[in-house]
Write an enzyme that holds these catalytic residues in place. Structure first.
Site, PDB file in Angstrom:
ATOM      1  N   LEU A  54       0.932  -1.209   0.300  1.00  0.00           N
ATOM      2  CA  LEU A  54      -0.100  -0.247  -0.210  1.00  0.00           C
ATOM      3  C   LEU A  54       0.706   1.182   0.035  1.00  0.00           C
ATOM      4  O   LEU A  54       1.902   1.158   0.586  1.00  0.00           O
ATOM      5  CB  LEU A  54      -0.824  -0.057   0.938  1.00  0.00           C
ATOM      6  CG  LEU A  54      -2.395  -0.449   1.378  1.00  0.00           C
ATOM      7  CD1 LEU A  54      -3.067  -0.531   2.584  1.00  0.00           C
ATOM      8  CD2 LEU A  54      -3.170  -0.195   0.672  1.00  0.00           C
ATOM      9  N   ASP A  55       0.175   2.488  -0.536  1.00  0.00           N
ATOM     10  CA  ASP A  55       1.176   3.429  -0.488  1.00  0.00           C
ATOM     11  C   ASP A  55       1.352   4.502   0.694  1.00  0.00           C
ATOM     12  O   ASP A  55       0.168   4.221   1.461  1.00  0.00           O
ATOM     13  CB  ASP A  55       0.779   4.312  -1.874  1.00  0.00           C
ATOM     14  CG  ASP A  55       0.214   3.941  -3.374  1.00  0.00           C
ATOM     15  OD1 ASP A  55       1.451   3.060  -4.020  1.00  0.00           O
ATOM     16  OD2 ASP A  55       0.174   4.184  -3.633  1.00  0.00           O
ATOM     17  N   PRO A  56       2.285   5.088   1.407  1.00  0.00           N
ATOM     18  CA  PRO A  56       2.335   5.344   2.216  1.00  0.00           C
ATOM     19  C   PRO A  56       1.595   6.377   2.717  1.00  0.00           C
ATOM     20  O   PRO A  56       0.491   6.739   3.589  1.00  0.00           O
ATOM     21  CB  PRO A  56       3.711   5.953   2.591  1.00  0.00           C
ATOM     22  CG  PRO A  56       4.127   5.958   1.224  1.00  0.00           C
ATOM     23  CD  PRO A  56       3.675   4.798  -0.188  1.00  0.00           C
TER      24      PRO A  56
END
Length: 347
Positions: A54-56
C-alpha cells in the site's frame, strides 16, 4: 490462534494478522512494527511479510504473514482487492496522488450521477494499464520511483488487469468517490487519472483506502496502536491460522506414517483416499485450467485440450492434514492417486 513452534530455543511466531494501516507509513514500516510487537525473549518474529504493498498515503487492510504463514502469502498477492478512493478533479500531479507536485491543470466540466454511472461502465472488465513512474516496479534492477525522482522517464510495458466492479459517486462539483474491486497489479492512482481524463479533465487521488483482500476485510483488522496497547499474550489472540491465506477447500487427512514420508519429500499413492468429492474437485480444476489456456484456440485445438483436461497425471493443489486435524501444508494430487508434497510447515 496459530500453534507456535520451537526454534533456536525460542517460540517461532506463525500466523496471519490483519492490520489497518495508518496514513504516512510504508507497508514495510508496518511489517517491522508488527514484528517488534510480537518479539520477546521467548518469541522469534523475524520472518514476516505483507501480501501486497500500500502507498504511504493509503490506509486500510494490510494482511501480514508471520513465520510459517509466509510460505502461503502469494495466495493473497494474487487475490482481487477492493478500494475506496477520492479523486480531486482539475489537477494532475507527478505521483498521481496528493503527495506529489501539481504538473498540469484543467477546467472541471459539470457532471451528474447518470453521467458517472455511464462512465463507470466504460472501465469494467479486462483491459491494459501502464504502471506509473512512481511505483516500486523495477527496471534493470532499479525501482521506477528512483528514476522518477531523478527526472528520468522510463518506457513501461502495459499490464493486463481486470476491473471486477466499479462505482463512481459525486461528493461535490470537483470530487468523485471511487469504489472498485480489481485484479492484482491494478494501480488505483492510474485508474483515477484515467477516469478524470474520460470526464474531459485531469485529476489525482487525495485519499485511498483498501477495504478487502480476497476474503479478508478491513472491518476485521486491528490498528497498530490498538495492537500495541494489548499485553503480549493478548496480541497472539489476533493471529489467524498459518493457512489463513489459502483459499483451497479440498483437503486430505494423512496417517502418521504418511506424514513422516511427506516430510521427507516422498511421493505417496493415495488412490484409496480419493473420495468422490476429491475426484470431482480435481477434475473441475483441471478443466478450468485447460479452459483458460484455450480461450483463443481453434476448434481443433480445443478438442485436443479437452482430451488432455482429464489426464490422470495432472496435479491439483489440496490441503494436507494429520490425524489430529492439524494443517501440514499443501500437496499436489492427481486423479491417478499420486500425491506430491509441495509446501509443508514446520512445527
Amino acid at each position: 490462534m496459530s500453534i507456535p513452534a520451537k526454534q533456536n530455543d525460542k517460540i517461532k511466531v506463525s500466523g496471519v494478522i490483519l492490520v489497518d494501516k495508518p496514513y504516512g507509513l510504508t507497508s514495510q514500516q508496518v511489517v517491522s512494527k508488527v514484528k517488534y510487537l510480537f518479539k520477546s525473549p521467548n518469541h522469534d518474529s523475524k520472518k514476516a511479510g505483507h501480501t501486497g504493498t500500500l502507498d504511504p498515503m493509503a490506509t486500510g487492510l494490510l494482511p501480514i504473514c508471520l513465520g510459517e504463514a509466509t510460505k502461503f502469502s502469494h495466495y493473497q498477492l494474487d487475490a482481487d482487492k477492493s478500494y475506496q478512493a477520492t479523486i480531486l478533479l482539475g489537477g494532475q500531479t507527478d505521483t498521481g496522488d496528493a503527495q506529489g507536485q501539481v504538473v498540469a491543470t484543467a477546467s472541471v466540466p459539470t457532471f451528474d450521477a447518470a453521467a458517472l454511472e455511464q462512465l463507470a461502465q466504460q472501465f469494467l472488465g479486462a483491459q491494459q494499464q501502464i504502471p506509473p513512474m512512481y511505483s516500486a516496479l523495477k527496471k534493470d534492477g532499479k525501482k521506477l520511483y528512483e528514476y522518477a525522482r531523478a527526472g528520468i522517464d522510463v518506457v513501461r510495458e502495459p499490464r493486463d488487469i481486470i476491473i471486477r466492479s466499479i462505482r463512481l459517486t459525486a461528493l461535490d462539483h470537483e470530487q468523485i468517490q471511487l469504489t472498485v474491486t480489481c485484479s492484482k497489479g491494478t494501480y488505483v492512482r492510474v485508474l483515477g487519472e484515467d477516469i478524470a481524463k474520460a470526464l474531459g479533465t485531469l485529476g489525482h487521488l487525495t485519499a485511498l483506502r483498501r477495504l478487502q483482500v480476497g476474503s479478508f476485510k478491513v472491518d476485521n483488522a486491528i490498528t497498530l496502536s490498538a495492537l500495541e496497547d494489548l499485553p503480549l499474550a493478548e496480541r497472539f489472540t489476533q493471529l489467524m491460522p498459518i493457512d489463513a491465506c489459502i483459499e483451497i477447500p479440498a483437503q486430505m487427512t494423512l496417517t502418521a506414517e504418511q506424514c513422516q514420508r511427506v516430510h521427507m519429500g516422498q511421493r505417496l499413492n493415495v488412490s484409496a483416499q480419493l473420495t468422490d468429492e476429491l475426484q470431482a474437485y480435481i477434475s473441475q480444476n483441471i478443466r478450468q485450467s485447460a479452459s483458460s489456456q484455450v480461450v483463443e484456440a481453434t476448434a481443433a485445438h480445443e478438442t485436443t485440450v479437452s482430451n488432455t483436461a482429464l489426464a490422470s497425471d495432472v496435479p491439483v493443489d489440496i490441503r494436507l492434514l494429520d490425524e489430529q486435524g492439524q494443517f501440514l501444508g499443501l500437496g499436489a494430487v492427481s486423479l491417478n492417486g499420486r500425491l506430491q508434497p509441495k509446501k509443508l510447515i514446520q512445527r
